[in-house]
Design a protein around this motif. Structure first.
Motif, PDB file in Angstrom:
ATOM      1  N   VAL A  58       1.642  -9.325   3.364  1.00  0.00           N
ATOM      2  CA  VAL A  58       0.750  -8.480   2.576  1.00  0.00           C
ATOM      3  C   VAL A  58      -0.439  -9.300   2.114  1.00  0.00           C
ATOM      4  O   VAL A  58      -0.417 -10.529   2.157  1.00  0.00           O
ATOM      5  CB  VAL A  58       1.462  -7.871   1.351  1.00  0.00           C
ATOM      6  CG1 VAL A  58       2.606  -6.960   1.781  1.00  0.00           C
ATOM      7  CG2 VAL A  58       1.964  -8.966   0.413  1.00  0.00           C
ATOM      8  N   GLN A  59      -1.460  -8.602   1.627  1.00  0.00           N
ATOM      9  CA  GLN A  59      -2.625  -9.285   1.070  1.00  0.00           C
ATOM     10  C   GLN A  59      -2.419  -9.542  -0.424  1.00  0.00           C
ATOM     11  O   GLN A  59      -1.624  -8.863  -1.090  1.00  0.00           O
ATOM     12  CB  GLN A  59      -3.877  -8.440   1.289  1.00  0.00           C
ATOM     13  CG  GLN A  59      -4.301  -8.360   2.756  1.00  0.00           C
ATOM     14  CD  GLN A  59      -5.653  -7.695   2.911  1.00  0.00           C
ATOM     15  OE1 GLN A  59      -6.021  -6.827   2.135  1.00  0.00           O
ATOM     16  NE2 GLN A  59      -6.399  -8.125   3.917  1.00  0.00           N
ATOM     17  N   ALA A  60      -3.151 -10.498  -0.931  1.00  0.00           N
ATOM     18  CA  ALA A  60      -3.091 -10.797  -2.359  1.00  0.00           C
ATOM     19  C   ALA A  60      -3.393  -9.543  -3.166  1.00  0.00           C
ATOM     20  O   ALA A  60      -4.284  -8.763  -2.809  1.00  0.00           O
ATOM     21  CB  ALA A  60      -4.084 -11.898  -2.702  1.00  0.00           C
ATOM     22  N   GLY A  61      -2.620  -9.355  -4.225  1.00  0.00           N
ATOM     23  CA  GLY A  61      -2.783  -8.185  -5.074  1.00  0.00           C
ATOM     24  C   GLY A  61      -1.861  -7.033  -4.730  1.00  0.00           C
ATOM     25  O   GLY A  61      -1.725  -6.089  -5.509  1.00  0.00           O
ATOM     26  N   TYR A  94      17.412  -5.062  -6.641  1.00  0.00           N
ATOM     27  CA  TYR A  94      16.027  -4.992  -6.202  1.00  0.00           C
ATOM     28  C   TYR A  94      15.183  -6.056  -6.889  1.00  0.00           C
ATOM     29  O   TYR A  94      15.509  -6.528  -7.985  1.00  0.00           O
ATOM     30  CB  TYR A  94      15.432  -3.620  -6.517  1.00  0.00           C
ATOM     31  CG  TYR A  94      16.153  -2.480  -5.856  1.00  0.00           C
ATOM     32  CD1 TYR A  94      17.095  -1.719  -6.557  1.00  0.00           C
ATOM     33  CD2 TYR A  94      15.916  -2.159  -4.520  1.00  0.00           C
ATOM     34  CE1 TYR A  94      17.763  -0.685  -5.956  1.00  0.00           C
ATOM     35  CE2 TYR A  94      16.586  -1.115  -3.910  1.00  0.00           C
ATOM     36  CZ  TYR A  94      17.508  -0.386  -4.629  1.00  0.00           C
ATOM     37  OH  TYR A  94      18.171   0.650  -4.016  1.00  0.00           O
ATOM     38  N   LEU A  95      14.087  -6.390  -6.248  1.00  0.00           N
ATOM     39  CA  LEU A  95      13.054  -7.211  -6.874  1.00  0.00           C
ATOM     40  C   LEU A  95      11.718  -6.539  -6.582  1.00  0.00           C
ATOM     41  O   LEU A  95      11.247  -6.550  -5.437  1.00  0.00           O
ATOM     42  CB  LEU A  95      13.060  -8.638  -6.343  1.00  0.00           C
ATOM     43  CG  LEU A  95      12.066  -9.580  -7.038  1.00  0.00           C
ATOM     44  CD1 LEU A  95      12.496  -9.840  -8.488  1.00  0.00           C
ATOM     45  CD2 LEU A  95      11.936 -10.905  -6.287  1.00  0.00           C
ATOM     46  N   GLN A  96      11.155  -5.905  -7.599  1.00  0.00           N
ATOM     47  CA  GLN A  96       9.837  -5.311  -7.475  1.00  0.00           C
ATOM     48  C   GLN A  96       8.810  -6.386  -7.749  1.00  0.00           C
ATOM     49  O   GLN A  96       8.824  -6.988  -8.832  1.00  0.00           O
ATOM     50  CB  GLN A  96       9.680  -4.144  -8.450  1.00  0.00           C
ATOM     51  CG  GLN A  96       8.303  -3.505  -8.435  1.00  0.00           C
ATOM     52  CD  GLN A  96       7.999  -2.801  -7.127  1.00  0.00           C
ATOM     53  OE1 GLN A  96       8.848  -2.093  -6.587  1.00  0.00           O
ATOM     54  NE2 GLN A  96       6.785  -2.982  -6.613  1.00  0.00           N
ATOM     55  N   MET A  97       7.932  -6.636  -6.797  1.00  0.00           N
ATOM     56  CA  MET A  97       6.937  -7.698  -6.912  1.00  0.00           C
ATOM     57  C   MET A  97       5.551  -7.086  -6.879  1.00  0.00           C
ATOM     58  O   MET A  97       5.167  -6.477  -5.877  1.00  0.00           O
ATOM     59  CB  MET A  97       7.112  -8.706  -5.774  1.00  0.00           C
ATOM     60  CG  MET A  97       8.516  -9.274  -5.648  1.00  0.00           C
ATOM     61  SD  MET A  97       8.662 -10.584  -4.418  1.00  0.00           S
ATOM     62  CE  MET A  97       8.318  -9.650  -2.918  1.00  0.00           C
ATOM     63  N   ASN A  98       4.823  -7.229  -7.960  1.00  0.00           N
ATOM     64  CA  ASN A  98       3.470  -6.708  -8.064  1.00  0.00           C
ATOM     65  C   ASN A  98       2.471  -7.848  -8.189  1.00  0.00           C
ATOM     66  O   ASN A  98       2.832  -8.972  -8.538  1.00  0.00           O
ATOM     67  CB  ASN A  98       3.352  -5.787  -9.279  1.00  0.00           C
ATOM     68  CG  ASN A  98       4.261  -4.592  -9.206  1.00  0.00           C
ATOM     69  OD1 ASN A  98       4.569  -4.084  -8.120  1.00  0.00           O
ATOM     70  ND2 ASN A  98       4.721  -4.107 -10.353  1.00  0.00           N
ATOM     71  N   SER A  99       1.220  -7.533  -7.927  1.00  0.00           N
ATOM     72  CA  SER A  99       0.133  -8.522  -8.058  1.00  0.00           C
ATOM     73  C   SER A  99       0.473  -9.826  -7.352  1.00  0.00           C
ATOM     74  O   SER A  99       0.343 -10.915  -7.909  1.00  0.00           O
ATOM     75  CB  SER A  99      -0.155  -8.782  -9.547  1.00  0.00           C
ATOM     76  OG  SER A  99      -0.488  -7.584 -10.212  1.00  0.00           O
ATOM     77  N   LEU A 100       0.902  -9.696  -6.120  1.00  0.00           N
ATOM     78  CA  LEU A 100       1.309 -10.874  -5.368  1.00  0.00           C
ATOM     79  C   LEU A 100       0.133 -11.816  -5.114  1.00  0.00           C
ATOM     80  O   LEU A 100      -1.014 -11.369  -4.926  1.00  0.00           O
ATOM     81  CB  LEU A 100       1.945 -10.459  -4.048  1.00  0.00           C
ATOM     82  CG  LEU A 100       3.366  -9.886  -4.179  1.00  0.00           C
ATOM     83  CD1 LEU A 100       3.743  -9.082  -2.944  1.00  0.00           C
ATOM     84  CD2 LEU A 100       4.367 -11.004  -4.423  1.00  0.00           C
ATOM     85  N   THR A 101       0.432 -13.103  -5.117  1.00  0.00           N
ATOM     86  CA  THR A 101      -0.561 -14.133  -4.822  1.00  0.00           C
ATOM     87  C   THR A 101      -0.039 -15.004  -3.680  1.00  0.00           C
ATOM     88  O   THR A 101       1.158 -14.995  -3.388  1.00  0.00           O
ATOM     89  CB  THR A 101      -0.810 -15.022  -6.047  1.00  0.00           C
ATOM     90  OG1 THR A 101       0.320 -15.881  -6.247  1.00  0.00           O
ATOM     91  CG2 THR A 101      -1.024 -14.195  -7.318  1.00  0.00           C
ATOM     92  N   PRO A 102      -0.922 -15.773  -3.041  1.00  0.00           N
ATOM     93  CA  PRO A 102      -0.448 -16.664  -1.968  1.00  0.00           C
ATOM     94  C   PRO A 102       0.635 -17.632  -2.430  1.00  0.00           C
ATOM     95  O   PRO A 102       1.465 -18.056  -1.610  1.00  0.00           O
ATOM     96  CB  PRO A 102      -1.725 -17.395  -1.560  1.00  0.00           C
ATOM     97  CG  PRO A 102      -2.817 -16.407  -1.837  1.00  0.00           C
ATOM     98  CD  PRO A 102      -2.395 -15.730  -3.106  1.00  0.00           C
ATOM     99  N   GLU A 103       0.651 -17.956  -3.713  1.00  0.00           N
ATOM    100  CA  GLU A 103       1.671 -18.859  -4.242  1.00  0.00           C
ATOM    101  C   GLU A 103       3.065 -18.236  -4.250  1.00  0.00           C
ATOM    102  O   GLU A 103       4.062 -18.936  -4.432  1.00  0.00           O
ATOM    103  CB  GLU A 103       1.307 -19.306  -5.656  1.00  0.00           C
ATOM    104  CG  GLU A 103       0.133 -20.280  -5.753  1.00  0.00           C
ATOM    105  CD  GLU A 103      -1.198 -19.652  -5.380  1.00  0.00           C
ATOM    106  OE1 GLU A 103      -2.034 -20.332  -4.756  1.00  0.00           O
ATOM    107  OE2 GLU A 103      -1.394 -18.451  -5.704  1.00  0.00           O
ATOM    108  N   ASP A 104       3.150 -16.947  -4.042  1.00  0.00           N
ATOM    109  CA  ASP A 104       4.447 -16.261  -3.953  1.00  0.00           C
ATOM    110  C   ASP A 104       5.037 -16.318  -2.548  1.00  0.00           C
ATOM    111  O   ASP A 104       6.159 -15.860  -2.326  1.00  0.00           O
ATOM    112  CB  ASP A 104       4.308 -14.806  -4.390  1.00  0.00           C
ATOM    113  CG  ASP A 104       3.909 -14.668  -5.844  1.00  0.00           C
ATOM    114  OD1 ASP A 104       3.015 -13.848  -6.136  1.00  0.00           O
ATOM    115  OD2 ASP A 104       4.500 -15.375  -6.691  1.00  0.00           O
TER     116      ASP A 104
END
Length: 125
Positions: A11-14, A78-88
């Motif tokens: 996915v893309q950042a964010g 579950y793990l809901q992950m929002n506002s993903l960054t490359p560091e994730d």
């Protein structure tokens, strides 16, 4: 006991992703569970944990962006992950202990006896 992780992707950042961990051979209703991640060249680290009472524990780097939860009838975490960054970017693993450890032990890798196979999450900038 088998844990099956799914839901990773590129996915893309964010963006957001939701990981799922389906358990067989045990019920998440009666055991704590957690998500860990391991980035290339780094140690496996706790992302989030949830105990049988529903109390949660998050790494500082994800608090406020990620949410751990479980669906007892579906025996799935579950793990809901929002506002993903490359560091994730990492391989994400679900895990569960054989017993019921105290809350302070939940962040420790050695607490967990059962591990899923991992699902890759890649976040592009």
């Amino acid at each position: 006991v088998q844990l099956q992780a799914s839901g990773g992707g590129l996915v893309q950042a964010g963006a957001s992703l939701r990981l799922a961990c389906a358990a067989s051979g045990r019920s998440f209703r009666y055991y704590s569970a957690a998500w860990f991640r391991q980035a290339p060249g780094k140690q496996r680290e706790l992302v989030a944990a949830i105990n049988t009472g529903g109390s949660t524990n998050y790494a500082d780097s994800v608090r406020g962006r990620f949410t751990i939860s479980r669906d007892n009838p579906k025996n799935t975490m579950y793990l809901q992950m929002n506002s993903l960054t490359p560091e994730d970017t990492a391989v994400y693993y679900c895990a569960s202990p054989s017993g019921n450890p105290i809350v302070s032990a939940l962040p420790q890798l050695a607490t967990y006896d059962y591990w899923g196979q991992g699902t890759q999450v890649t976040v592009s900038s």
